[in-house]
Design a protein around this motif. Sequence first.
Motif, PDB file in Angstrom:
ATOM      1  N   MET A 172     -11.937  -4.633  -6.116  1.00  0.00           N
ATOM      2  CA  MET A 172     -12.244  -5.580  -5.033  1.00  0.00           C
ATOM      3  C   MET A 172     -11.302  -6.782  -5.065  1.00  0.00           C
ATOM      4  O   MET A 172     -10.885  -7.269  -4.028  1.00  0.00           O
ATOM      5  N   GLU A 173     -10.953  -7.230  -6.265  1.00  0.00           N
ATOM      6  CA  GLU A 173     -10.066  -8.396  -6.394  1.00  0.00           C
ATOM      7  C   GLU A 173      -8.598  -8.016  -6.243  1.00  0.00           C
ATOM      8  O   GLU A 173      -7.786  -8.816  -5.752  1.00  0.00           O
ATOM      9  N   HIS A 174      -8.255  -6.819  -6.666  1.00  0.00           N
ATOM     10  CA  HIS A 174      -6.857  -6.357  -6.623  1.00  0.00           C
ATOM     11  C   HIS A 174      -6.822  -4.934  -6.062  1.00  0.00           C
ATOM     12  O   HIS A 174      -6.698  -3.969  -6.827  1.00  0.00           O
ATOM     13  N   PRO A 175      -6.944  -4.788  -4.745  1.00  0.00           N
ATOM     14  CA  PRO A 175      -6.998  -3.448  -4.142  1.00  0.00           C
ATOM     15  C   PRO A 175      -5.757  -2.630  -4.476  1.00  0.00           C
ATOM     16  O   PRO A 175      -4.638  -3.129  -4.488  1.00  0.00           O
ATOM     17  N   ARG A 176      -5.976  -1.381  -4.799  1.00  0.00           N
ATOM     18  CA  ARG A 176      -4.900  -0.451  -5.091  1.00  0.00           C
ATOM     19  C   ARG A 176      -5.455   0.962  -4.999  1.00  0.00           C
ATOM     20  O   ARG A 176      -6.653   1.142  -4.761  1.00  0.00           O
ATOM     21  N   THR A 177      -4.619   1.938  -5.176  1.00  0.00           N
ATOM     22  CA  THR A 177      -5.081   3.323  -5.183  1.00  0.00           C
ATOM     23  C   THR A 177      -5.569   3.655  -6.590  1.00  0.00           C
ATOM     24  O   THR A 177      -4.800   3.589  -7.544  1.00  0.00           O
ATOM     25  N   ILE A 178      -6.843   3.986  -6.692  1.00  0.00           N
ATOM     26  CA  ILE A 178      -7.418   4.390  -7.971  1.00  0.00           C
ATOM     27  C   ILE A 178      -7.919   5.825  -7.830  1.00  0.00           C
ATOM     28  O   ILE A 178      -8.688   6.128  -6.915  1.00  0.00           O
ATOM     29  N   GLY A 189      -5.262   0.914 -18.500  1.00  0.00           N
ATOM     30  CA  GLY A 189      -5.204   1.310 -17.104  1.00  0.00           C
ATOM     31  C   GLY A 189      -5.603   0.200 -16.162  1.00  0.00           C
ATOM     32  O   GLY A 189      -4.938  -0.038 -15.134  1.00  0.00           O
ATOM     33  N   LEU A 190      -6.669  -0.504 -16.483  1.00  0.00           N
ATOM     34  CA  LEU A 190      -7.139  -1.575 -15.613  1.00  0.00           C
ATOM     35  C   LEU A 190      -6.183  -2.766 -15.613  1.00  0.00           C
ATOM     36  O   LEU A 190      -5.819  -3.288 -14.554  1.00  0.00           O
ATOM     37  N   ALA A 191      -5.776  -3.197 -16.808  1.00  0.00           N
ATOM     38  CA  ALA A 191      -4.945  -4.398 -16.910  1.00  0.00           C
ATOM     39  C   ALA A 191      -3.523  -4.182 -16.419  1.00  0.00           C
ATOM     40  O   ALA A 191      -2.841  -5.142 -16.061  1.00  0.00           O
ATOM     41  N   SER A 192      -3.070  -2.941 -16.366  1.00  0.00           N
ATOM     42  CA  SER A 192      -1.719  -2.677 -15.854  1.00  0.00           C
ATOM     43  C   SER A 192      -1.598  -3.024 -14.375  1.00  0.00           C
ATOM     44  O   SER A 192      -0.511  -3.321 -13.884  1.00  0.00           O
ATOM     45  N   ARG A 193      -2.733  -2.939 -13.652  1.00  0.00           N
ATOM     46  CA  ARG A 193      -2.779  -3.277 -12.222  1.00  0.00           C
ATOM     47  C   ARG A 193      -1.677  -2.576 -11.432  1.00  0.00           C
ATOM     48  O   ARG A 193      -1.075  -3.154 -10.515  1.00  0.00           O
ATOM     49  N   CYS A 194      -1.413  -1.325 -11.778  1.00  0.00           N
ATOM     50  CA  CYS A 194      -0.411  -0.563 -11.039  1.00  0.00           C
ATOM     51  C   CYS A 194      -0.941  -0.207  -9.661  1.00  0.00           C
ATOM     52  O   CYS A 194      -2.137   0.050  -9.495  1.00  0.00           O
ATOM     53  N   PRO A 195      -0.061  -0.164  -8.644  1.00  0.00           N
ATOM     54  CA  PRO A 195      -0.494   0.211  -7.296  1.00  0.00           C
ATOM     55  C   PRO A 195      -1.156   1.584  -7.247  1.00  0.00           C
ATOM     56  O   PRO A 195      -1.995   1.834  -6.391  1.00  0.00           O
ATOM     57  N   ILE A 196      -0.759   2.467  -8.168  1.00  0.00           N
ATOM     58  CA  ILE A 196      -1.421   3.765  -8.292  1.00  0.00           C
ATOM     59  C   ILE A 196      -1.940   3.877  -9.717  1.00  0.00           C
ATOM     60  O   ILE A 196      -1.158   3.953 -10.666  1.00  0.00           O
ATOM     61  N   THR A 197      -3.247   3.842  -9.863  1.00  0.00           N
ATOM     62  CA  THR A 197      -3.891   3.865 -11.178  1.00  0.00           C
ATOM     63  C   THR A 197      -4.718   5.147 -11.288  1.00  0.00           C
ATOM     64  O   THR A 197      -5.613   5.374 -10.474  1.00  0.00           O
ATOM     65  N   ILE A 198      -4.406   5.947 -12.294  1.00  0.00           N
ATOM     66  CA  ILE A 198      -5.052   7.253 -12.456  1.00  0.00           C
ATOM     67  C   ILE A 198      -5.820   7.290 -13.772  1.00  0.00           C
ATOM     68  O   ILE A 198      -5.261   7.014 -14.837  1.00  0.00           O
ATOM     69  N   GLU A 234      -3.832   7.644   1.653  1.00  0.00           N
ATOM     70  CA  GLU A 234      -3.217   6.518   2.350  1.00  0.00           C
ATOM     71  C   GLU A 234      -3.167   5.246   1.515  1.00  0.00           C
ATOM     72  O   GLU A 234      -2.447   4.305   1.842  1.00  0.00           O
ATOM     73  N   GLY A 235      -3.926   5.187   0.446  1.00  0.00           N
ATOM     74  CA  GLY A 235      -3.823   4.045  -0.457  1.00  0.00           C
ATOM     75  C   GLY A 235      -4.972   3.061  -0.340  1.00  0.00           C
ATOM     76  O   GLY A 235      -5.748   3.060   0.621  1.00  0.00           O
ATOM     77  N   GLU A 236      -5.093   2.220  -1.383  1.00  0.00           N
ATOM     78  CA  GLU A 236      -6.097   1.163  -1.489  1.00  0.00           C
ATOM     79  C   GLU A 236      -7.515   1.684  -1.263  1.00  0.00           C
ATOM     80  O   GLU A 236      -8.306   1.114  -0.513  1.00  0.00           O
ATOM     81  N   LYS A 237      -7.795   2.791  -1.920  1.00  0.00           N
ATOM     82  CA  LYS A 237      -9.132   3.367  -1.943  1.00  0.00           C
ATOM     83  C   LYS A 237      -9.389   3.897  -3.345  1.00  0.00           C
ATOM     84  O   LYS A 237      -8.449   4.101  -4.121  1.00  0.00           O
ATOM     85  N   MET A 276       0.848  -1.186   0.000  1.00  0.00           N
ATOM     86  CA  MET A 276       0.000   0.000   0.000  1.00  0.00           C
ATOM     87  C   MET A 276       0.885   1.238   0.000  1.00  0.00           C
ATOM     88  O   MET A 276       1.672   1.456   0.913  1.00  0.00           O
ATOM     89  N   LEU A 277       0.777   2.028  -1.055  1.00  0.00           N
ATOM     90  CA  LEU A 277       1.628   3.197  -1.223  1.00  0.00           C
ATOM     91  C   LEU A 277       0.920   4.455  -0.733  1.00  0.00           C
ATOM     92  O   LEU A 277      -0.246   4.687  -1.045  1.00  0.00           O
ATOM     93  N   ARG A 278       1.640   5.265   0.027  1.00  0.00           N
ATOM     94  CA  ARG A 278       1.087   6.506   0.551  1.00  0.00           C
ATOM     95  C   ARG A 278       1.573   7.678  -0.309  1.00  0.00           C
ATOM     96  O   ARG A 278       2.771   7.821  -0.550  1.00  0.00           O
ATOM     97  N   ILE A 279       0.635   8.479  -0.748  1.00  0.00           N
ATOM     98  CA  ILE A 279       0.938   9.656  -1.564  1.00  0.00           C
ATOM     99  C   ILE A 279       0.827  10.894  -0.689  1.00  0.00           C
ATOM    100  O   ILE A 279      -0.150  11.058   0.046  1.00  0.00           O
ATOM    101  N   LYS A 280       1.833  11.750  -0.779  1.00  0.00           N
ATOM    102  CA  LYS A 280       1.784  12.997  -0.011  1.00  0.00           C
ATOM    103  C   LYS A 280       2.189  14.166  -0.900  1.00  0.00           C
ATOM    104  O   LYS A 280       3.258  14.160  -1.502  1.00  0.00           O
ATOM    105  N   ALA A 281       1.309  15.153  -0.968  1.00  0.00           N
ATOM    106  CA  ALA A 281       1.618  16.403  -1.657  1.00  0.00           C
ATOM    107  C   ALA A 281       1.754  17.493  -0.606  1.00  0.00           C
ATOM    108  O   ALA A 281       0.904  17.623   0.272  1.00  0.00           O
ATOM    109  N   ASP A 282       2.842  18.246  -0.695  1.00  0.00           N
ATOM    110  CA  ASP A 282       3.109  19.291   0.290  1.00  0.00           C
ATOM    111  C   ASP A 282       3.351  20.629  -0.419  1.00  0.00           C
ATOM    112  O   ASP A 282       4.387  20.827  -1.045  1.00  0.00           O
TER     113      ASP A 282
END
Length: 290
Positions: free
Chosen positions: A176-182, A142-151, A27-30, A1-7
């Motif tokens: 639901m099957e492959h949780p990641r940040t979308i 985008g879907l098939a790449s299954r990247c942890p951060i998908t935009i 925080e990720g996976e949402k 689970m990758l956390r993204i922070k913009a400052d």
Amino acid sequence: MLRIKADKVSLQYQNKAVLKNVSFELEGEKIYGLLGRNGAGKTSLLSILAAFVKQTNGSITVDGEPVFENAKVMEQIVFIRDVKLDDESGRVNKYIKDLSIFRPNFDLDYAERLIKRFKIPTDTEISKLSRGMQSAFHAIIGLASRCPITIFDEAYLGMDAPAREIFYEEVLNDFMEHPRTIILSTHLISEMESMFEEVLIIDQGEMILHEEAETLRESGVSVTGAVEAVDHFVHGKHILKEQVLGGTKLVMIYGQLSEKEREEAKAMQLTLGPITLQELFIHLTKEDKQ
């Protein structure tokens, strides 16, 4: 689970401030909804997150590491925009196979299933696909790449209604099957708002709101009843919109009501109702807001 922070991220093109001190944490996976009107700065912000553009000031990190020119982080992000593929060469089936080589999590079988579901002809040149099919093809990548951060940045714009429904369904099912940040960026909200777990609203280059979607939905209330009673009840509250029809008035307010206020509204024979996320968005980003 990758956390993204913009400052305090800012971006300036020549003399124009496109982004102004934007800060947030994911925080990720949402599934996040990034909302904003055309020209609000959504694409610029996402381009910085995807390392396509370097911010002028501030920082944006993934698990504490800067994104720009960081190959380790960049391969964890896929950024899908609705851009034309008219200059691309190669047929659909070969293009998707070649692309999968550069994405470590790419699921080629899933991509092929999606191609069938969207009814994209595999033996057709990419550049010959209709705009709607090109949009669907972007979504498939985008879907098939299954990247942890998908935009997905307005990725559905060229799709017709049935294709958009397939897209929404696949986003939810695959999440639901492959949780990641979308991150779903849009200015058209009504079709997608039920998907969002958290909502960020950007307006004129500034982040004006970051809230859980359910909390945000509960933050708007419509009040309907006799004109004088409604005016008395909403006095001092954050009014988004007012409508009068004869002796009846409807007012949309921003802010949660206490139990005492709800009882007061009932005693005054006022009707309370929900406000959609789209209605809240429209009024929170209207041009003449104070």
